[in-house]
Scaffold this motif. Structure first.
Motif, short mmCIF file in Angstrom:
data_model
loop_
_atom_site.label_atom_id
_atom_site.label_comp_id
_atom_site.label_asym_id
_atom_site.label_seq_id
_atom_site.Cartn_x
_atom_site.Cartn_y
_atom_site.Cartn_z
N SER A 178 9.77 39.58 13.03
CA SER A 178 10.48 38.62 13.88
C SER A 178 9.73 37.30 13.88
O SER A 178 8.66 37.17 13.30
CB SER A 178 10.56 39.16 15.30
OG SER A 178 9.27 39.10 15.90
N ARG A 179 10.28 36.35 14.58
CA ARG A 179 9.61 35.05 14.71
C ARG A 179 8.34 35.16 15.55
O ARG A 179 7.56 34.22 15.61
CB ARG A 179 10.56 34.02 15.30
CG ARG A 179 10.98 34.28 16.72
CD ARG A 179 12.03 33.26 17.15
NE ARG A 179 12.48 33.50 18.48
CZ ARG A 179 12.09 32.80 19.54
NH1 ARG A 179 11.24 31.81 19.41
NH2 ARG A 179 12.55 33.09 20.73
N CYS A 236 5.57 33.67 10.40
CA CYS A 236 6.98 33.90 10.13
C CYS A 236 7.81 32.73 10.63
O CYS A 236 7.46 32.06 11.59
CB CYS A 236 7.47 35.19 10.81
SG CYS A 236 6.93 36.66 9.95
N MET A 275 13.72 33.68 12.21
CA MET A 275 13.76 35.14 12.05
C MET A 275 14.30 35.80 13.32
O MET A 275 13.61 36.51 14.03
CB MET A 275 12.37 35.68 11.71
CG MET A 275 11.81 35.15 10.42
SD MET A 275 12.77 35.64 8.99
CE MET A 275 12.20 37.28 8.77
N LEU A 325 19.25 36.70 10.49
CA LEU A 325 18.97 37.82 9.60
C LEU A 325 20.26 38.49 9.14
O LEU A 325 20.42 38.81 7.96
CB LEU A 325 18.07 38.84 10.29
CG LEU A 325 16.64 38.38 10.60
CD1 LEU A 325 15.94 39.39 11.48
CD2 LEU A 325 15.87 38.12 9.32
#
Length: 81
Positions: free
Chosen positions: A11-12, A17, A21, A26
């Motif tokens: 995930s973010r 990342c 995200m 996604l």
């Protein structure tokens, strides 16, 4: 039923990342790549868990789908040990 999955996505909230995200983004990319099942990692992060509870709804046993938008892609909650 044919399942094409990517079960290792962060995930973010994971280091290094993208801020994009998130489940909607996604799912958008998954559909274009023919992926039908995504493992969404880091669900134990408290902020991300709240986000997931707001944006995902139960689908089949153990799987989730988006509440709005792309509903064909399924999500599986995952973590990395």
């Amino acid at each position: 039923m044919r399942i094409i999955a990517d079960l290792h996505i962060h995930s973010r909230f994971s280091y290094a990342c993208s801020r994009e995200m998130e489940a909607e983004r996604l799912a958008w990319w998954a559909k274009r790549k023919g992926i039908t099942l995504l493992g969404t990692g880091d669900f134990t992060h408290p902020i991300y868990l709240t986000y997931l509870q707001q944006h995902l709804a139960p689908a089949e046993d153990g799987l989730f789908r988006l509440r709005a938008g792309e509903r064909e892609v399924r999500f599986l909650l995952t973590v990395e040990v």
